[in-house]
Structures are given as C-alpha cells and as structure tokens.
Design a protein around this motif. Structure first.
Motif, PDB file in Angstrom:
ATOM      1  N   SER A  87      -8.352   2.256   5.525  1.00  0.00           N
ATOM      2  CA  SER A  87      -7.071   2.416   6.207  1.00  0.00           C
ATOM      3  C   SER A  87      -7.111   3.695   7.019  1.00  0.00           C
ATOM      4  O   SER A  87      -7.686   4.700   6.596  1.00  0.00           O
ATOM      5  CB  SER A  87      -5.912   2.446   5.210  1.00  0.00           C
ATOM      6  OG  SER A  87      -6.113   3.446   4.246  1.00  0.00           O
ATOM      7  N   CYS A 106       1.136  -4.757   3.408  1.00  0.00           N
ATOM      8  CA  CYS A 106      -0.149  -4.862   4.102  1.00  0.00           C
ATOM      9  C   CYS A 106      -0.865  -6.142   3.710  1.00  0.00           C
ATOM     10  O   CYS A 106      -0.552  -6.782   2.696  1.00  0.00           O
ATOM     11  CB  CYS A 106      -1.045  -3.658   3.783  1.00  0.00           C
ATOM     12  SG  CYS A 106      -0.469  -2.084   4.433  1.00  0.00           S
ATOM     13  N   ALA A 166       0.844  -1.192   0.000  1.00  0.00           N
ATOM     14  CA  ALA A 166       0.000   0.000   0.000  1.00  0.00           C
ATOM     15  C   ALA A 166       0.879   1.242   0.000  1.00  0.00           C
ATOM     16  O   ALA A 166       1.971   1.252   0.568  1.00  0.00           O
ATOM     17  CB  ALA A 166      -0.915   0.003   1.219  1.00  0.00           C
ATOM     18  N   LEU A 189      -4.995  -7.480   3.250  1.00  0.00           N
ATOM     19  CA  LEU A 189      -6.403  -7.097   3.204  1.00  0.00           C
ATOM     20  C   LEU A 189      -7.188  -8.128   4.005  1.00  0.00           C
ATOM     21  O   LEU A 189      -7.253  -9.305   3.638  1.00  0.00           O
ATOM     22  CB  LEU A 189      -6.907  -7.039   1.770  1.00  0.00           C
ATOM     23  CG  LEU A 189      -8.363  -6.591   1.614  1.00  0.00           C
ATOM     24  CD1 LEU A 189      -8.539  -5.155   2.091  1.00  0.00           C
ATOM     25  CD2 LEU A 189      -8.832  -6.729   0.178  1.00  0.00           C
ATOM     26  N   SER A 214      -1.342  -3.293   8.466  1.00  0.00           N
ATOM     27  CA  SER A 214       0.093  -3.188   8.237  1.00  0.00           C
ATOM     28  C   SER A 214       0.813  -4.388   8.841  1.00  0.00           C
ATOM     29  O   SER A 214       0.539  -4.808   9.972  1.00  0.00           O
ATOM     30  CB  SER A 214       0.631  -1.891   8.852  1.00  0.00           C
ATOM     31  OG  SER A 214       2.038  -1.849   8.796  1.00  0.00           O
ATOM     32  N   GLY A 241     -10.373  -2.498  -2.398  1.00  0.00           N
ATOM     33  CA  GLY A 241      -9.488  -2.113  -1.311  1.00  0.00           C
ATOM     34  C   GLY A 241     -10.246  -1.926  -0.015  1.00  0.00           C
ATOM     35  O   GLY A 241     -11.467  -1.739   0.011  1.00  0.00           O
ATOM     36  N   GLU A 286      -7.141  -2.579   5.786  1.00  0.00           N
ATOM     37  CA  GLU A 286      -5.751  -2.784   5.390  1.00  0.00           C
ATOM     38  C   GLU A 286      -4.916  -2.848   6.670  1.00  0.00           C
ATOM     39  O   GLU A 286      -4.825  -1.873   7.400  1.00  0.00           O
ATOM     40  CB  GLU A 286      -5.265  -1.639   4.495  1.00  0.00           C
ATOM     41  CG  GLU A 286      -5.977  -1.556   3.159  1.00  0.00           C
ATOM     42  CD  GLU A 286      -5.491  -0.386   2.325  1.00  0.00           C
ATOM     43  OE1 GLU A 286      -4.614   0.356   2.829  1.00  0.00           O
ATOM     44  OE2 GLU A 286      -5.980  -0.209   1.199  1.00  0.00           O
TER      45      GLU A 286
END
Length: 685
Positions: A528, A488, A310, A490, A503, A525, A501
C-alpha cells in the motif's frame, strides 16, 4: 404482471439485486437503444435488462409557495431534517424502508407511542430508542436496539412482527443531500428539510439554485437504475420516470449469462463467498490512476482475492498555509522523531494526559488568578501533567467537564533535583503551552498510535527505504490526527507476483467480472502506498472516521458577568506565592467548603482506586489576551522561530535545551521589569 418502471422502483428491495426485467411496452427513437446525454432514453419491446443497482440522482424540492426546483445530490449545502409525522406501524416496515447499518448515519432513532412489554423490561410510552443493527432471516428477522436517556445502558431486540406506533425522533444534526439520499429517506416517502447553510458565492453552479426559496422544502427523490444488457459491457443509466412497462423475469433467466461490470464499491459489497474472482478492466473511461495501480491494471486480467478494512493514519503537514493531507498505511517502515506540541488552552493540555508518560510544558503567556485554589501563571513557568487518565472521565464511563485540573509546577532546581508543587489550572485558561520534548528515540507509526494519545506531532527521521519516493521524508513536520478504517480490495496479477491494496472510495474503476478464480488465493497482505488526499476528501474522512467514538466533553463556558474580585490580602505576588494563605497555594483548596455536587469522581491509574476531586465553585471567565510587549520578542515568536530552525538542523534534535530555557526566562524577566512600572497586565480575572 406488468408494472411501470416507476412502480418497480418504488417497491423493489435493493438487497434482492440483481433483478432481470423484460420490456413489455417500449419507447424508442432510433434503433434498439438510443442514448442521450449519458442516460438511456429508449428501450424496445422484448429487451432484457439486468438491474444491478438503484440510486437517487436528484431531488424535486417543493417550497411552501408551491415552487418546484430540481436539486442534484451533489448540491454542497447543508440541511436539517424535519421529523416525519407519518408513523410506522411495525418494525418490519422500518427495516424495509430504511438503510440500517453499523454506520452512525445508518442508526435511526424512533419514539414508541405505545408501551411495549419485553422479557428484558418495559419500553414506556414516549421512550426513544436507537436501532443499531438489523438481522434478516427466512421466517422474518429482528433489529437490535438501544434505549436512550436511561442508565444503566439498556439494550434489547424487536422482531419484525412487533406491531406498534413508532414515530421518527428529533435529529439536530446537519446533512448533505448525498447523505440524506443514502441514509435519511424512507423508501416510498418524501422528506421535509430546511436549508441551514447555503453554498459559497464562488460556487456559481449551485449558489443561486435556492436563492429565492425559503422555509421548509419537501424533497421527492428521483431514482436512476444501473443496468446491463447481454449485448454490451457498458452500464446503462435509466431514469425511473421513463414511460415503459416491465415484467420481473429473474426466476426464468440466468443472471450470470450477462456481463457483470461492477464498480469497486459494488465488488466490496459482495459476500465473502463471491471471492476470489477473475476480473478485467472495463473499456469505459476512468480517472487517472497512480503509477502503482497503473502497472497492476495494465495487465489483461487481475485477481480480486477478498474485501477487507485496512487501517490508515490520517496526518496533516505542519505548516501555516496550504497544509497537505496524507493517508499513511500501517505498514509504513519509516521512523519518526517527536516534535513539540502546542496546547492553546489548559483544557487541551488536560485532554492530552497520557498513561505512558508525563507531559512537560512551558507557559507562553501570563495569567493572574485571584481565585482560591488556582495558581497564577508567568510566561516561562514549567508544568508537569502527570500520568493517568483524563479527569473529565468518571469511573462509570460518563464524561463530565470540570472547571480545573491538577498538575505539578516546577518551582526550582537544587543539586540537580527539581522542586515541584501541586497546583490547579482553570480549564478556560487561554495562556498557551509549548511542550518540552527531551525524547530522542525513533518510533514507527504503529508505536506512535499505540503508545501516545492522538493528535501527535512528529517528523520523519529515517525514510522508508522500500519506497522509491517517500513523500513524507521531505515534509518539515506531521500532525498525526487519527486512525481510520479504509475499505479496500486485495488485488493481484494472474501470476501472483504483485499484490496491491486498492482503496474502494478513492479509486474510480469499472471491472468486468469473468469467473471465479480456481487457483490458490493468497491470505497475505498487499503493498500500500502513501496517499496525498484533497481537502474535500480530508474533511469527509474526518466526518466519518470516529463515528462510533463518544466526543470529549466541552470545556466550561465563561459567564458574561464574572463574579466580583475578592480583596487582595497580600502586597506582592512573590509574597503571595510563598504564603500558606495564598490563593495560589495548595493549602487554600480547603478554605471554601465544597458541596457534594462540586466533586467529580475520577479514576486513579496508579492504585486502581476511585477518588473524588473538587471542581471549582465558580465558572471562570475567559481571560483577555495580553497586548504585545512594548519591545522585545514574545516566547511564542521564539518557539516558532526555533521550530523553523530545527527543520534545517542536520542532527534533528527536537527538544528545548535547559540553558536556552533559562535564557528565555531571564530575557522575559528583564522585559517585565522595564514595562512593569506602566501598570499590570490586562488579562486578569
């Protein structure tokens, strides 16, 4: 065939994990598994272990006087590598021994002691090359290489079967022990280093560890195996020097019959066909999660859809002390207005040259030039840096620092039009420049990164309404520094109502992988959040963020003994500024002839042609700072005070008004007249 656990550790390839081991000769105290200090200290004969990872936890360092010290990889000092004198006999030995990747730290440099004939050309003896990538195949493989110190750029490939005499190249960078453990130590070898920076005295846990050790240190890695059993969902951390014998029985047992507790980093390293999978949060303790992730992982099971990189924007708060650091997602929907930038030197000003707009600045300090072709600067003078590329970048991509650069000086106004003249400023000018911002438009974070060169100063003018709490809205200003790629995952809940998202590097979680997800996997997506990161995390990201970007050239150094001042031909500065023979006049650029080496070829962005501009025939000494005026305020104080007042302005107009700028000039001229009789300023060259 049974081997000791230490021998297995020395020769196993981590790329073949997971491996199943059976204990042949065990060691135990009480029961099947006895745990002490978080490390497994006993295993019974017949136990089955699934090895999923191997890491270096500490080094045994031996000094020149045979003193041994155990150093953990968390040791905060910095070390310089000593080149390994033991040669590699083949490319396959290099590929198997080192961790080679696209990461900057994973691209080793070697010297070939023998000449190698290739279809693309000849690798001469003592030529150095960098290995940039490695490809494994069933019948072998090859590495991609780039020859150093040769123009034009020469890339080639070497197969694993290539024999030779390869020696590790010199490395002038500094590394932490954690970086050495991951990237800079060959499997089965030791590493010689010298400490170049010791921990701070306040770090009492490590500051005295190497206090009485000096000279070169020979590091021997101590490994630790991460394993699971069929009876437990927890990780077993087994030291490699445990006195047990094992047999590799991977082919006889199903690895999937074991519970698979994996960290987020382990999940990210899995191949694309591994996803999507159903996972459950392990019962092991973990660090406190953010409210967004807490609600997601509160459910019984989650779905990990895929791994990706990302884009994040690294930013710092504009304040004098204790600046907060942020990672802003590209999906942030707030709007920003520009804030004035400060350029400490003319070199910084030239590096900020943009292809999308002219940069208008006002000088905040005085600089008197006595060299031909270089203009003198008064506090309050306005300059325009025209559109185009930096003059430090030549047409073939090789960057070279120049001594001066050309810009436009605003000399006056008549009937609403500005009078401008081209002038040259020395790169080493420490005058200081404040940007004049007349742009009232509002930008998204993506538009700022696309249209303007970073770093860039902004302030949130419209907060992101999709967030419950927008922490950036209360920040007086942001210094947008650079874009980074953040690994990242998902992750969503089972009913696919919430996507996030997550990390990998900043979330400490252990997941038990249950099975593959049979339903439809989403390709959209996830949400975040804005992350506020620590100081240590900030500097780690800055270290690795631009690993593949060539750093800009350094500004010219100033000599210890500057050249003598030429005799002044004019009586006053005003006469000098208007004279055609003045050292500040553009006509004087052709007074002294330049040699061929004094020209730097630059690209003209307006017509697409290459042109040569003269660099200064001398290297300019760094001007000394002017002492504060006897009374009144400096323009620096006025500018800073104005910026602070802007934070409380409800209209949020972030530009300097022309009338106010004229008042600043008039105030400075009055002060200059009062103190001018005492002598000339001291910051002249």
């Amino acid at each position: 065939m049974a081997t000791t656990l230490h021998e297995f550790t020395q020769f196993v390839d981590p790329k073949t994990f997971p491996r199943v081991l059976q204990i042949q000769s065990g060691i135990y105290y009480q029961g099947c598994v006895y745990e002490m200090f978080g490390r497994e200290c006993s295993l019974s004969t017949g136990d089955l272990l699934k090895i999923i990872d191997i890491t270096i936890t500490r080094f045994t360092a031996r000094s020149s006087n045979n003193t041994e010290v155990d150093i953990p990889v968390e040791y905060p000092g910095l070390f310089k590598l000593v080149s390994d004198s033991q040669p590699y006999r083949s490319i396959q030995e290099i590929a198997v021994s080192l961790n080679i990747s696209s990461h900057r730290l994973g691209q080793p440099v070697f010297l070939s002691c023998l000449e190698i004939d290739l279809p693309q050309g000849v690798i001469r003896e003592r030529d150095s090359f960098r290995i940039t990538a490695v490809t494994h195949k069933l019948n072998g493989g090859h590495v991609q290489c780039e020859l150093l110190h040769r123009e034009p750029k020469f890339c080639f490939s070497l197969s694993f079967s290539q024999q030779g005499h390869f020696i590790e190249g010199e490395d002038d960078q500094f590394y932490t022990l954690k970086e050495i453990a991951e990237w800079k130590i060959s499997k089965g070898r030791k590493r010689t280093v010298t400490e170049v920076k010791a921990p701070a005295k306040k770090d009492f846990l490590f500051s005295s560890l190497l206090e009485n050790v000096c000279g070169e240190l020979i590091l021997s890695p101590v490994y630790e195996l991460k394993a699971v059993t069929s009876l437990s969902e927890k990780f077993l951390l087994i030291p490699s020097n445990l006195d047990v014998e094992v047999v590799d029985v991977t082919e006889e047992f199903d690895c999937d019959s074991f519970v698979q507790p994996l960290s987020l980093s382990d999940v990210f390293k899995r191949p694309p066909e591994f996803f999507p999978v159903l996972a459950k949060l392990s019962s092991e303790s973990h660090f406190k999660l953010s409210p967004e992730l807490e609600s997601l992982f509160h459910s019984t099971q989650v779905i990990i859809h895929y791994a990706f990189y990302a884009k994040r924007i690294l930013a710092s708060e504009l304040c004098r002390e204790s600046a907060r650091r942020f990672l802003i997602p590209e999906s942030y929907n707030g709007r920003f207005k520009r804030r004035p930038r400060q350029f400490p030197t003319a070199y910084d000003l030239e590096r900020a040259r943009s292809e999308t707009e002219q940069i208008r600045v006002v000088a905040t300090r005085e600089f008197e030039s006595v060299y031909n072709g270089l203009v003198s600067v008064q506090a309050g003078d306005e300059f325009l840096v025209t559109k185009g590329k930096s003059c430090a970048v030549s047409h073939n991509g090789i960057e070279k620092a120049t001594d001066s650069f050309e810009c436009l000086k605003v000399t006056g106004k008549s009937h609403g039009a500005e009078a401008k003249e081209p002038v040259c400023l020395p790169m080493c000018l420490e005058g200081g420049f404040m940007e004049l911002v007349r742009d009232k438009r509002q930008y998204t974070i993506a538009e700022i990164c696309r249209w303007f060169p970073l770093p860039f100063n902004v302030k949130v003018s419209v907060r992101d309404l999709s967030l419950k709490l927008d922490v950036l809205a209360g920040v007086p200003g942001l210094h947008i520094e650079e874009e980074i790629s953040d690994p990242c995952l998902l992750v969503s809940n089972v009913d696919l109502s919430e996507f996030r998202e997550v990390s990998v590097n900043r979330t400490d979680l252990i997941l038990n992988i249950k099975q593959r997800w049979a339903g439809e996997s989403s390709t959209c997506g996830g949400m975040s959040a804005i992350e506020e990161i620590s100081e240590d995390c900030y500097y780690t990201l800055r270290r690795y963020a631009v690993a593949t970007v060539t750093p800009p050239p350094r500004p010219p150094k100033t000599p210890k003994h500057p050249p003598p001042r030429p005799p002044k031909m004019l009586s006053s500065r005003s006469e000098s500024a208007n004279s055609e023979t003045s050292s500040c006049s553009p006509m004087s650029l052709c007074v002294e002839p330049f040699k061929q080496d004094d020209f730097v070829q630059c690209s003209d962005s307006k017509n697409g042609n290459d042109k040569k501009i003269p660099s200064s025939p001398v290297i300019f000494p760094r001007p000394t700072l002017q002492k504060a005026l006897a009374k009144g305020r400096s323009l620096d104080d006025i500018s800073i005070e104005k910026n602070e007042d802007d934070d409380n302005d409800v209209h949020d107009y972030e530009y300097i008004d022309e009338v106010q700028l004229d008042n600043i000039r008039r105030e400075y001229q009055e002060q200059h007249i009062n103190v001018g009789v005492k002598g000339k300023p001291s910051n002249t060259i």
